[in-house]
Design an enzyme around this catalytic site. Structure first.
Site, PDB file in Angstrom:
ATOM      1  N   CYS A 181       0.807  -1.155  -0.023  1.00 26.28           N
ATOM      2  CA  CYS A 181      -0.121   0.051  -0.042  1.00 26.28           C
ATOM      3  C   CYS A 181       0.832   1.466  -0.132  1.00 26.28           C
ATOM      4  O   CYS A 181       0.291   2.462  -0.377  1.00 26.28           O
ATOM      5  CB  CYS A 181      -0.954  -0.005   1.174  1.00 26.28           C
ATOM      6  SG  CYS A 181      -2.334  -1.231   1.253  1.00 26.28           S
TER       7      CYS A 181
ATOM      8  N   PHE B 114     -10.141  -4.615  -0.781  1.00 25.27           N
ATOM      9  CA  PHE B 114      -9.006  -3.963  -2.108  1.00 25.27           C
ATOM     10  C   PHE B 114      -9.845  -3.855  -3.324  1.00 25.27           C
ATOM     11  O   PHE B 114     -10.888  -4.697  -3.570  1.00 25.27           O
ATOM     12  CB  PHE B 114      -7.821  -5.106  -2.023  1.00 25.27           C
ATOM     13  CG  PHE B 114      -6.688  -4.764  -0.894  1.00 25.27           C
ATOM     14  CD1 PHE B 114      -5.833  -3.823  -1.240  1.00 25.27           C
ATOM     15  CD2 PHE B 114      -6.988  -5.482   0.289  1.00 25.27           C
ATOM     16  CE1 PHE B 114      -4.766  -3.852  -0.353  1.00 25.27           C
ATOM     17  CE2 PHE B 114      -6.181  -5.226   1.202  1.00 25.27           C
ATOM     18  CZ  PHE B 114      -4.932  -4.439   0.902  1.00 25.27           C
TER      19      PHE B 114
ATOM     20  N   HIS C 274      -3.470   7.435   3.209  1.00 28.37           N
ATOM     21  CA  HIS C 274      -3.742   6.324   2.454  1.00 28.37           C
ATOM     22  C   HIS C 274      -4.856   5.680   3.286  1.00 28.37           C
ATOM     23  O   HIS C 274      -4.546   5.121   4.383  1.00 28.37           O
ATOM     24  CB  HIS C 274      -2.458   5.372   2.231  1.00 28.37           C
ATOM     25  CG  HIS C 274      -2.971   4.200   1.687  1.00 28.37           C
ATOM     26  ND1 HIS C 274      -3.229   2.945   2.213  1.00 28.37           N
ATOM     27  CD2 HIS C 274      -3.191   3.958   0.276  1.00 28.37           C
ATOM     28  CE1 HIS C 274      -3.395   1.877   1.673  1.00 28.37           C
ATOM     29  NE2 HIS C 274      -3.413   2.421   0.438  1.00 28.37           N
TER      30      HIS C 274
ATOM     31  N   ASN D 123      -9.460  -0.036  -1.367  1.00 24.44           N
ATOM     32  CA  ASN D 123      -8.067   0.233  -1.129  1.00 24.44           C
ATOM     33  C   ASN D 123      -7.408  -0.308  -2.421  1.00 24.44           C
ATOM     34  O   ASN D 123      -7.331  -1.384  -2.477  1.00 24.44           O
ATOM     35  CB  ASN D 123      -7.457  -0.473   0.135  1.00 24.44           C
ATOM     36  CG  ASN D 123      -5.989  -0.439   0.315  1.00 24.44           C
ATOM     37  OD1 ASN D 123      -5.456   0.292  -0.574  1.00 24.44           O
ATOM     38  ND2 ASN D 123      -5.696  -0.870   1.281  1.00 24.44           N
TER      39      ASN D 123
HETATM   40  C1  LIG Z   1     -10.400  -8.106  -4.213  1.00 21.11           C
HETATM   41  C2  LIG Z   1      -9.294  -9.337  -4.512  1.00 21.11           C
HETATM   42  C3  LIG Z   1      -8.307  -8.852  -3.438  1.00 21.11           C
HETATM   43  C4  LIG Z   1      -7.199  -9.987  -3.706  1.00 21.11           C
HETATM   44  C5  LIG Z   1      -6.004  -9.950  -3.020  1.00 21.11           C
HETATM   45  C6  LIG Z   1      -4.930  -9.248  -3.804  1.00 21.11           C
HETATM   46  C7  LIG Z   1      -3.620  -9.065  -2.984  1.00 21.11           C
HETATM   47  C8  LIG Z   1      -3.792  -7.776  -2.470  1.00 21.11           C
HETATM   48  C9  LIG Z   1      -2.395  -7.761  -1.559  1.00 21.11           C
HETATM   49  C10 LIG Z   1      -2.810  -7.281  -0.110  1.00 21.11           C
HETATM   50  C11 LIG Z   1      -1.765  -7.715   0.583  1.00 21.11           C
HETATM   51  C12 LIG Z   1      -1.925  -6.797   2.070  1.00 21.11           C
HETATM   52  C13 LIG Z   1      -0.787  -6.915   2.950  1.00 21.11           C
HETATM   53  C14 LIG Z   1       0.295  -6.164   2.614  1.00 21.11           C
HETATM   54  C15 LIG Z   1      -0.015  -4.757   2.619  1.00 21.11           C
HETATM   55  C16 LIG Z   1       0.167  -4.053   3.748  1.00 21.11           C
HETATM   56  C17 LIG Z   1      -0.136  -2.482   3.804  1.00 21.11           C
HETATM   57  C18 LIG Z   1      -1.518  -2.225   4.111  1.00 21.11           C
HETATM   58  O1  LIG Z   1      -1.822  -1.087   4.345  1.00 21.11           O
HETATM   59  S1  LIG Z   1      -2.590  -3.258   4.105  1.00 21.11           S
HETATM   60  C19 LIG Z   1      -4.373  -2.791   4.327  1.00 21.11           C
HETATM   61  C20 LIG Z   1      -4.468  -2.469   5.923  1.00 21.11           C
HETATM   62  N1  LIG Z   1      -5.742  -2.455   6.153  1.00 21.11           N
HETATM   63  C21 LIG Z   1      -6.179  -3.251   7.185  1.00 21.11           C
HETATM   64  O2  LIG Z   1      -5.203  -3.723   8.031  1.00 21.11           O
HETATM   65  C22 LIG Z   1      -7.554  -3.349   7.409  1.00 21.11           C
HETATM   66  C23 LIG Z   1      -7.957  -2.496   8.848  1.00 21.11           C
HETATM   67  N2  LIG Z   1      -9.037  -3.174   9.308  1.00 21.11           N
HETATM   68  C24 LIG Z   1     -10.229  -2.634   9.441  1.00 21.11           C
HETATM   69  O3  LIG Z   1     -10.542  -1.586   8.375  1.00 21.11           O
HETATM   70  C25 LIG Z   1     -11.339  -3.209  10.060  1.00 21.11           C
HETATM   71  O4  LIG Z   1     -10.457  -3.977  11.229  1.00 21.11           O
HETATM   72  C26 LIG Z   1     -12.427  -3.841   9.319  1.00 21.11           C
HETATM   73  C27 LIG Z   1     -13.099  -2.969   8.239  1.00 21.11           C
HETATM   74  C28 LIG Z   1     -11.690  -4.960   8.391  1.00 21.11           C
HETATM   75  C29 LIG Z   1     -13.423  -4.433  10.293  1.00 21.11           C
HETATM   76  O5  LIG Z   1     -14.004  -3.247  10.972  1.00 21.11           O
HETATM   77  P1  LIG Z   1     -13.959  -3.178  12.747  1.00 21.11           P
HETATM   78  O6  LIG Z   1     -14.457  -1.967  13.129  1.00 21.11           O
HETATM   79  O7  LIG Z   1     -12.370  -3.841  12.935  1.00 21.11           O
HETATM   80  O8  LIG Z   1     -15.003  -4.406  12.969  1.00 21.11           O
HETATM   81  P2  LIG Z   1     -14.815  -5.531  14.026  1.00 21.11           P
HETATM   82  O9  LIG Z   1     -13.733  -5.478  15.181  1.00 21.11           O
HETATM   83  O10 LIG Z   1     -16.313  -5.962  14.300  1.00 21.11           O
HETATM   84  O11 LIG Z   1     -14.380  -6.573  13.111  1.00 21.11           O
HETATM   85  C30 LIG Z   1     -15.070  -7.411  12.053  1.00 21.11           C
HETATM   86  C31 LIG Z   1     -14.778  -8.655  12.159  1.00 21.11           C
HETATM   87  O12 LIG Z   1     -13.389  -8.528  11.195  1.00 21.11           O
HETATM   88  C32 LIG Z   1     -12.315  -9.293  11.722  1.00 21.11           C
HETATM   89  N3  LIG Z   1     -11.034  -8.832  11.506  1.00 21.11           N
HETATM   90  C33 LIG Z   1     -10.601  -7.581  11.416  1.00 21.11           C
HETATM   91  N4  LIG Z   1      -9.355  -7.426  11.032  1.00 21.11           N
HETATM   92  C34 LIG Z   1      -8.896  -8.569  10.545  1.00 21.11           C
HETATM   93  C35 LIG Z   1      -7.722  -9.182  10.069  1.00 21.11           C
HETATM   94  N5  LIG Z   1      -6.661  -8.553  10.014  1.00 21.11           N
HETATM   95  N6  LIG Z   1      -7.608 -10.675   9.889  1.00 21.11           N
HETATM   96  C36 LIG Z   1      -8.827 -11.312  10.159  1.00 21.11           C
HETATM   97  N7  LIG Z   1      -9.948 -10.997  10.660  1.00 21.11           N
HETATM   98  C37 LIG Z   1     -10.148  -9.686  10.804  1.00 21.11           C
HETATM   99  C38 LIG Z   1     -12.611  -9.442  13.225  1.00 21.11           C
HETATM  100  O13 LIG Z   1     -12.342 -10.400  13.829  1.00 21.11           O
HETATM  101  C39 LIG Z   1     -14.213  -9.468  13.087  1.00 21.11           C
HETATM  102  O14 LIG Z   1     -14.679 -10.790  12.857  1.00 21.11           O
HETATM  103  P3  LIG Z   1     -16.014 -11.359  13.813  1.00 21.11           P
HETATM  104  O15 LIG Z   1     -15.738 -11.070  15.229  1.00 21.11           O
HETATM  105  O16 LIG Z   1     -17.222 -10.550  13.254  1.00 21.11           O
HETATM  106  O17 LIG Z   1     -16.096 -12.781  13.423  1.00 21.11           O
END
Ligand SMILES: CCCCCCCCCCCCCCCCCC(=O)SCCNC(=O)CCNC(=O)[C@H](O)C(C)(C)COP(=O)(O)OP(=O)(O)OC[C@H]1O[C@@H](n2cnc3c(N)ncnc32)[C@H](O)[C@@H]1OP(=O)(O)O
Length: 413
Positions: A177, A230, A328, A361
Site C-alpha cells: 500500500c 481491496f 492512504h 483500497n
Molecule cells: C479484491 C481481490 C483481492 C485479492 C487480493 C490481492 C492482493 C492484495 C494484496 C494485499 C496484501 C496486504 C498485505 C500487505 C500490505 C500492507 C499495507 C496495508 O496497508 S494493508 C491494508 C491495511 N488494512 C487493514 O489492515 C484493514 C484494517 N481493518 C479494518 O479496516 C477493520 O478492522 C475492518 C473494516 C476489517 C473491520 O472493522 P472493525 O471495526 O475492526 O470491526 P470488528 O472489530 O467488528 O471486526 C469485524 C470482523 O473482522 C475481523 N477482522 C478484522 N481484522 C482482521 C484481520 N486482519 N484478519 C482477520 N480478521 C479480521 C474481526 O475479527 C471481526 O470478526 P467477527 O468477530 O465479526 O467474526
C-alpha cells in the site's frame, strides 16, 4: 489566500522563518503538476459483494465465513469497488480458486495486459491535464504489486503513451500500500536532482488484484478482510521541478520533504510473496493499533526539522489540525487510528474516507486518488490548510511520509 498572511497568523517566529525559506526555495522543489486516475469497468457494490464473491468462488456452502465477510463489509466504509476480474474470467480459471493448484503463470498472463492498459488510461489523463506532449517526459516510475516479468509494465506503458526511447524507466515491485508514496518519493528525487534540470517524471501506481484472488478459506481469515477492502485502479502523476513552462505548467502540490521509517520487529505483520498459486499475503489484526502507536513519532521526524508543527492543538501537543491530510485509507480502522492518534477533527480525513468509499483500497494508487480528491475539494471552494502531509503504510512495517504544500489556493504570480 495569501501565503504570507497564512504563515503570519498561524505559526510561531521560528516556524515563520523556516516556512518563508521553503517558499523561497519553491522553484527548486519538485511539485505535482497533474493527476489522472482510472478504474476497470466492472463495478461491484459493497452491499452485493459477499453474495458476488461467494458465488463466483463457488463457496456458498461456507455460510459462517460468508456471514463474517458480511460483518466486515458492513464496517468497511466501502460503498463500491472496481475489478479487472469478472465472474466470467474467474469461471474460466478454476485453478485461481484452489491454493493447491499452480496458477501464477495464468494470473501473470492476465496482468501482463491489464496492468499497462490500466496504467495508460490514468497516465493519458494526467498528460492531457499537464498540457505538454508525452515525448517531453524524461523519466517514468511505475509501482505495482501485480506482475513479475522483464521487460515489465513500464516498457509496454512507454510504448502505449508514445514516450521517447530515451525515457529513463524505474519499476518498484511489491511495496504494497505504500507503493504510490514510495514512487512519488523517488520521482521527487529524480525531478530535483536528475536530468540536469527540467526533468519531468511520470509516476504511475497500478494494480489488478487478480494476482492474489482466491476462494475463502477458514485457515486464512485475513483473506476475508483483503477481499472485502481491496480494489483495482491506477493513479498517475506528472512531477517536475525547476522553471515551469509559462501558461502551461502549474504546480498543484509542492513536494517539500519525504521520509521513510520502518518499525522494528514488525516484519510479519503485513507480508506479500509471489508463489506458485499467485500472490500470497498476510495481514495481522494488530496493524491498526501499530499505526496508532507509531504515526505521531514518524510525523514529528519529518515535520519538526521544517519547523512546521508544534504548539497548540490535539494529540501529543502537536497541532496536527493545522495541516491537510492525504492519508492512504488502508482500511476504515487505519483511518480511525490516524484520527485518534493525532487528535484530528472529523473533516480532516474526509477525502481519504471518500476514496475508500468509492474505490476501496487500490494499494499504491490510493494516495493519488486522495490527492485528486483533495484538489477537487479545494477547487470547489472547500477551505483547507496550506501545508499538508501524505502518509501510507506498507509491508515492513514501513511508513512513508511526504510534506506537501498546496499551491492552488494561493495567489500565483
Ligand atoms: C479484491 C481481490 C483481492 C485479492 C487480493 C490481492 C492482493 C492484495 C494484496 C494485499 C496484501 C496486504 C498485505 C500487505 C500490505 C500492507 C499495507 C496495508 O496497508 S494493508 C491494508 C491495511 N488494512 C487493514 O489492515 C484493514 C484494517 N481493518 C479494518 O479496516 C477493520 O478492522 C475492518 C473494516 C476489517 C473491520 O472493522 P472493525 O471495526 O475492526 O470491526 P470488528 O472489530 O467488528 O471486526 C469485524 C470482523 O473482522 C475481523 N477482522 C478484522 N481484522 C482482521 C484481520 N486482519 N484478519 C482477520 N480478521 C479480521 C474481526 O475479527 C471481526 O470478526 P467477527 O468477530 O465479526 O467474526
Amino acid at each position: 489566500m495569501n501565503v504570507s498572511r497564512t504563515i503570519e497568523s498561524t505559526f510561531s517566529d521560528r516556524q515563520r522563518e523556516t516556512m518563508t525559506a521553503i517558499v523561497l526555495e519553491e522553484n527548486r522543489t519538485a511539485a505535482v503538476l497533474a493527476i489522472g486516475t482510472a478504474n476497470p469497468a466492472n463495478c461491484v457494490l459493497q452491499d452485493d459483494f459477499p453474495d458476488w464473491y461467494f458465488r463466483v468462488t463457488r463457496s456458498d456452502h461456507l455460510a459462517t465465513l460468508k456471514a463474517k465477510m458480511k460483518r466486515i463489509c458492513e464496517k468497511s466504509g466501502v460503498r463500491k469497488r472496481h475489478f479487472h476480474h469478472t465472474e466470467e474470467m474467474i469461471g474460466s480459471h478454476p485453478e485461481f480458486l484452489d491454493r493447491a493448484l499452480p496458477s501464477l503463470g495464468a494470473r501473470l498472463r492476465i496482468t501482463d495486459d491489464a496492468v499497462p492498459e490500466l496504467a495508460a488510461a490514468a497516465a493519458a489523463k494526467a498528460i492531457a491535464e499537464w498540457g505538454r506532449p508525452a515525448a517531453d517526459i524524461t523519466h517514468l516510475v511505475v509501482s505495482t504489486n501485480s506482475g513479475a516479468g522483464a521487460p515489465g509494465p513500464d516498457l509496454r506503458l512507454a510504448a502505449l503513451l508514445g514516450l521517447r526511447p530515451t525515457v529513463q524507466r524505474t519499476v518498484l515491485h511489491l511495496h504494497g500500500c505504500s507503493a504510490g508514496t514510495a514512487a512519488l518519493r523517488v520521482a521527487k528525487d529524480l525531478a530535483e536532482n536528475g536530468g540536469g534540470g527540467g526533468a519531468r517524471v511520470l509516476v504511475v501506481s497500478v494494480d489488478a488484484n487478480v494476482i492474489g484472488l482466491r476462494a475463502p478459506d477458514e485457515a486464512h481469515l485475513d483473506a476475508l478482510v483483503v477481499n472485502s477492502i481491496f480494489g483495482d485502479g491506477a493513479g498517475a502523476v506528472i512531477v517536475g521541478a525547476g522553471p515551469m513552462v509559462a501558461a502551461v505548467e502549474r504546480p498543484v502540490f509542492h513536494m517539500v520533504a519525504a521520509a521513510q521509517a520502518t518499525l522494528p520487529g514488525t516484519e510479519r505483520v503485513a507480508v506479500m510473496r509471489a508463489g506458485e498459486s499467485g500472490l500470497h499475503y498476510g495481514l495481522g489484526t494488530e496493524l491498526p493499533a501499530m499505526v496508532r502507536g507509531s504515526i505521531e513519532r514518524c510525523l514529528v521526524e519529518v515535520v519538526a526539522p521544517l519547523g512546521l508543527a508544534g504548539g497548540g492543538g490535539g494529540g501529543g501537543g502537536w497541532n496536527w489540525n493545522s495541516f491537510f491530510w492525504a492519508m492512504h485509507p488502508g482500511g476504515r480502522a487505519i483511518l480511525d487510528s490516524y484520527e485518534a492518534a493525532l487528535g484530528l477533527g472529523p473533516e480532516k480525513l474526509a477525502a481519504s474516507r471518500h476514496v475508500l468509499s468509492e474505490y476501496g483500497n487500490v494499494l499504491g494508487a490510493t494516495v493519488i486518488f486522495v490527492l485528486d480528491e483533495l484538489r477537487r475539494r479545494r477547487r470547489g471552494g472547500g477551505a483547507d490548510c496550506e501545508w499538508g502531509v501524505m502518509v501510507a503504510v506498507g509491508p515492513g512495517i514501513t511508513i512513508e511520509t511526504m510534506v506537501l504544500r498546496a499551491s492552488g489556493s494561493r495567489d500565483e504570480p
